[in-house]
Design a protein around this motif. Structure first.
Motif, PDB file in Angstrom:
ATOM      1  N   ALA A 165     -58.724 -65.594  -1.940  1.00 47.39           N
ATOM      2  CA  ALA A 165     -58.342 -64.731  -0.814  1.00 47.39           C
ATOM      3  C   ALA A 165     -57.242 -65.351   0.041  1.00 47.39           C
ATOM      4  O   ALA A 165     -56.919 -64.823   1.100  1.00 47.39           O
ATOM      5  N   HIS A 166     -56.661 -66.456  -0.398  1.00 43.12           N
ATOM      6  CA  HIS A 166     -55.595 -67.129   0.352  1.00 43.12           C
ATOM      7  C   HIS A 166     -54.486 -66.129   0.717  1.00 43.12           C
ATOM      8  O   HIS A 166     -54.023 -65.365  -0.111  1.00 43.12           O
ATOM      9  N   LYS A 167     -54.107 -66.115   1.974  1.00 42.33           N
ATOM     10  CA  LYS A 167     -53.114 -65.206   2.552  1.00 42.33           C
ATOM     11  C   LYS A 167     -53.661 -63.780   2.764  1.00 42.33           C
ATOM     12  O   LYS A 167     -52.989 -62.918   3.319  1.00 42.33           O
ATOM     13  N   LEU A 212     -61.001 -59.330  -0.666  1.00 44.61           N
ATOM     14  CA  LEU A 212     -62.171 -59.676  -1.472  1.00 44.61           C
ATOM     15  C   LEU A 212     -63.423 -59.587  -0.622  1.00 44.61           C
ATOM     16  O   LEU A 212     -63.385 -59.799   0.596  1.00 44.61           O
ATOM     17  N   GLU A 213     -64.519 -59.263  -1.260  1.00 46.83           N
ATOM     18  CA  GLU A 213     -65.771 -59.117  -0.517  1.00 46.83           C
ATOM     19  C   GLU A 213     -66.930 -59.692  -1.305  1.00 46.83           C
ATOM     20  O   GLU A 213     -66.907 -59.766  -2.540  1.00 46.83           O
ATOM     21  N   ASP A 268     -55.421 -70.064   4.075  1.00 47.01           N
ATOM     22  CA  ASP A 268     -55.088 -69.168   5.187  1.00 47.01           C
ATOM     23  C   ASP A 268     -55.789 -67.844   4.907  1.00 47.01           C
ATOM     24  O   ASP A 268     -55.256 -66.990   4.195  1.00 47.01           O
ATOM     25  N   VAL A 269     -56.976 -67.690   5.425  1.00 45.77           N
ATOM     26  CA  VAL A 269     -57.808 -66.514   5.111  1.00 45.77           C
ATOM     27  C   VAL A 269     -58.322 -65.896   6.401  1.00 45.77           C
ATOM     28  O   VAL A 269     -58.790 -66.608   7.303  1.00 45.77           O
ATOM     29  N   ARG A 270     -58.238 -64.569   6.474  1.00 42.77           N
ATOM     30  CA  ARG A 270     -58.876 -63.869   7.590  1.00 42.77           C
ATOM     31  C   ARG A 270     -60.292 -63.499   7.156  1.00 42.77           C
ATOM     32  O   ARG A 270     -60.490 -62.907   6.092  1.00 42.77           O
ATOM     33  N   HIS A 320     -57.721 -54.576   6.958  1.00 43.18           N
ATOM     34  CA  HIS A 320     -56.852 -55.307   6.022  1.00 43.18           C
ATOM     35  C   HIS A 320     -55.554 -54.533   5.769  1.00 43.18           C
ATOM     36  O   HIS A 320     -54.450 -55.101   5.801  1.00 43.18           O
ATOM     37  N   LEU A 321     -55.686 -53.226   5.537  1.00 40.53           N
ATOM     38  CA  LEU A 321     -54.511 -52.416   5.195  1.00 40.53           C
ATOM     39  C   LEU A 321     -53.586 -52.196   6.386  1.00 40.53           C
ATOM     40  O   LEU A 321     -52.406 -51.891   6.208  1.00 40.53           O
ATOM     41  N   GLN A 322     -54.122 -52.332   7.599  1.00 42.53           N
ATOM     42  CA  GLN A 322     -53.296 -52.209   8.797  1.00 42.53           C
ATOM     43  C   GLN A 322     -52.663 -53.538   9.207  1.00 42.53           C
ATOM     44  O   GLN A 322     -51.835 -53.578  10.108  1.00 42.53           O
ATOM     45  N   SER A 323     -53.043 -54.620   8.528  1.00 43.70           N
ATOM     46  CA  SER A 323     -52.581 -55.951   8.927  1.00 43.70           C
ATOM     47  C   SER A 323     -51.360 -56.384   8.115  1.00 43.70           C
ATOM     48  O   SER A 323     -50.941 -55.722   7.160  1.00 43.70           O
ATOM     49  N   LYS A 324     -50.818 -57.545   8.483  1.00 38.95           N
ATOM     50  CA  LYS A 324     -49.687 -58.114   7.748  1.00 38.95           C
ATOM     51  C   LYS A 324     -50.119 -58.662   6.400  1.00 38.95           C
ATOM     52  O   LYS A 324     -49.281 -59.029   5.576  1.00 38.95           O
ATOM     53  N   ARG A 325     -51.429 -58.707   6.169  1.00 38.32           N
ATOM     54  CA  ARG A 325     -51.971 -59.214   4.909  1.00 38.32           C
ATOM     55  C   ARG A 325     -52.193 -58.095   3.883  1.00 38.32           C
ATOM     56  O   ARG A 325     -52.788 -58.337   2.832  1.00 38.32           O
ATOM     57  N   ALA A 326     -51.759 -56.889   4.182  1.00 35.74           N
ATOM     58  CA  ALA A 326     -52.086 -55.710   3.364  1.00 35.74           C
ATOM     59  C   ALA A 326     -51.675 -55.845   1.908  1.00 35.74           C
ATOM     60  O   ALA A 326     -52.312 -55.268   1.016  1.00 35.74           O
TER      61      ALA A 326
END
Length: 525
Positions: free
Chosen positions: A310-312, A271-272, A352-354, A260-266
């Motif tokens: 968790a959208h985006k 959420l988990e 839009d959720v990964r 997550h922190l390495q992605s564009k979503r950082a």
């Protein structure tokens, strides 16, 4: 004439009786070059490295057997000036006792390592040195008692810990004539081990505001983990689904956060949810949310689910194998369409959720048994990562210990630090609960220990039991194993509380019991 190394000791023995005509030139011991023994024109040239190797080989033998002639030769050798010069050139300590446990020889390295002068120990009985507190136990006495090689950890009165390995020398009748002990500084050994296994602190940082780990280029020296991190860094920039496989506590959540922190979503939410922690109906409401009046007990204003929140960003589904087949079908629809219906609603929501998933079970086998949807399995594992147990990536342990210690020192406003022996014990432990167990142990040590240094006596019993289990000289009988555990507990408690009265109080036994056991150990060790 020149004589090769294999003949060197024989010639040394031959010239012992005429030392006035013999001399030895060891040269500069800190530099390479030969040592030269000379007698009546006979030169024995020995490279110091070879000499050390030979002596180490001799000291590492499990048994020496001497006939009457060789016994006298050895006696002469031990008393010679030449032998003193030779053993003083060895970096490790040498401590020699006779068959009665009397000290007859030590080298200068022993004095350096222990801080004890030879004058203090030479001519002294090992049992007396124990009674006087000079040392806590004797390898020589153990060798004489067992008639075999013994290796143990010894504590000197100045607090220094050393590793002593004693080797018996028998005469032809089978009686021990000498015990040759090699001595190493355990503090130096542990420091070397620690330095070579710890990770650089700047590879693993702690976000004080979130209580989470943020990772830089790498967090491990373990080759398998380095491959995993390299792969995750590459796929983090995409929206590809990732499935982590691994036992409970191996760090699957942290790796998901890393992605997550390495992605564009950082900058968006991470959420988990643990799918094994809630019954199916509650998991559904947590994931999808619900509208007002959706079911009895629902909040009057309704509730947003994790998918919407968790959208985006990123949603991490831990233990995804525990989802019911009905929920698996709904999750598949979310993954394929990025839409869902809150419970009780007839209007779908676009998101839009990964999604990143993890399991401690073999999903492929669950698919074969019909317990997990095959189509969902293939949707989730676009990138599949098997996370190894902590025991298979020991290179990480010391770094994680220090990182968790730093975190909990900050949280509880403490200034704790580990002794090197504790770091070694933590390194050797197999951590069946993996990183989660490690974190738990470190937090426990920070909040429960007295003083700033965390010592062996502070460790949980299961870790101390592992120290005894892995000891190469562990006794074979149940009685002996129980006795060594009992001895360790009493010794560590005495070191902490100083008096036998306090030890008895802490352990719930009488003071006379403690005193009697200590006397027994001093007599038999």
């Amino acid at each position: 004439m020149d004589i090769y190394l294999k003949d060197a000791l024989l010639h040394i023995i031959k010239i012992i009786g005429k030392e006035n005509n013999a001399y030895i030139d060891m040269g500069d011991l800190d530099k390479s070059g030969p040592a030269v023994l000379s007698y009546n024109g006979t030169n024995i040239r020995v490279e110091k490295e070879q000499l050390h190797e030979l002596l180490n080989e001799l000291f590492n033998k499990k048994v020496f057997k001497l006939d009457e002639h060789k016994s006298q030769e050895v006696k002469n050798l031990l008393q010679s000036k030449i032998f003193s010069i030779i053993i003083n050139s060895i970096y490790d300590g040498v401590y020699i006792t006779d068959g009665d446990g009397q000290t007859i020889k030590v080298n200068s390295a022993y004095e350096r390592i222990t801080g004890l002068s030879g004058d203090v120990v030479i001519g002294r009985y090992m049992g007396d040195l124990i009674d006087e507190g000079v040392i806590d136990e004797s390898a020589s006495l153990h060798v004489l008692k067992r008639n075999e090689q013994v290796t143990l950890m010894q504590t000197i009165k100045n607090g220094k810990n050393i590793i002593v390995s004693g080797v018996p020398i028998f005469d032809k009748t089978g009686k021990i004539q000498y015990v040759i002990n090699s001595v190493r500084d355990i503090t130096e050994l542990l420091k070397f081990k620690n330095d070579n296994n710890q990770l650089l602190d700047n590879n693993l940082n702690i976000d004080r505001n979130k209580g989470e780990y943020t990772f830089n280029n790498q967090i491990s020296k373990n080759k398998d983990m380095q491959k995993i991190l390299k792969l995750l860094k590459k796929v983090a920039t995409t929206n590809a689904k990732i499935l982590f496989n691994g036992r409970t506590g191996v760090g699957k959540t942290y790796l998901a956060k890393y992605v997550h922190l390495q992605s564009k979503r950082a900058t968006e939410n991470f959420l988990e949810i643990n799918c094994a922690s809630l019954p199916p109906n509650l998991i559904e409401s947590e994931l999808f949310g619900y509208v007002p009046g959706a079911f009895t007990g629902a909040q009057s204003k309704g509730k947003k689910g994790l998918l919407e929140l968790a959208h985006k960003g990123t949603l991490f589904l831990d233990e995804v194998s525990d989802l019911s087949l009905e929920l698996q079908a709904k999750l598949l629809t979310v993954i394929e369409n990025q839409t869902f219906f809150p419970i009780g609603s007839t209007t779908f929501k676009k998101i839009d959720v990964r999604i990143i998933a993890a399991s401690n079970k073999n999903l492929k086998k669950l698919v074969d048994f019909g317990e997990f949807r095959e189509d969902l399995y293939f949707r989730l594992n676009i990138v599949e990562v098997d996370v190894p147990d902590l025991k298979h990536r020991k290179e990480d342990i010391i770094s994680l210990c220090k990182a968790f210690l730093k975190e909990y020192n900050h949280l509880y406003e403490e200034n704790k630090h580990f002794s090197l022996e504790v770091l070694d014990a933590l390194f050797e432990y197999e951590w069946p609960g993996n990183i989660r167990e490690l974190r738990n142990v470190i937090e426990n040590l920070v909040v429960t220990t007295d003083g700033n240094e965390i010592n062996l006596c502070d460790l949980p019993s299961r870790i101390n039991a592992n120290i005894i289990k892995t000891n190469s000289n562990k006794p074979k009988t149940l009685k002996e194993r129980l006795e060594i555990v009992e001895k360790q507990i009493i010794k560590e408690t005495l070191r902490k509380h100083k008096t036998t009265r306090k030890v008895a109080e802490v352990l719930g036994v009488s003071q006379s019991t403690v005193v009697q056991k200590m006397k027994k150990w001093n007599t038999t060790d």
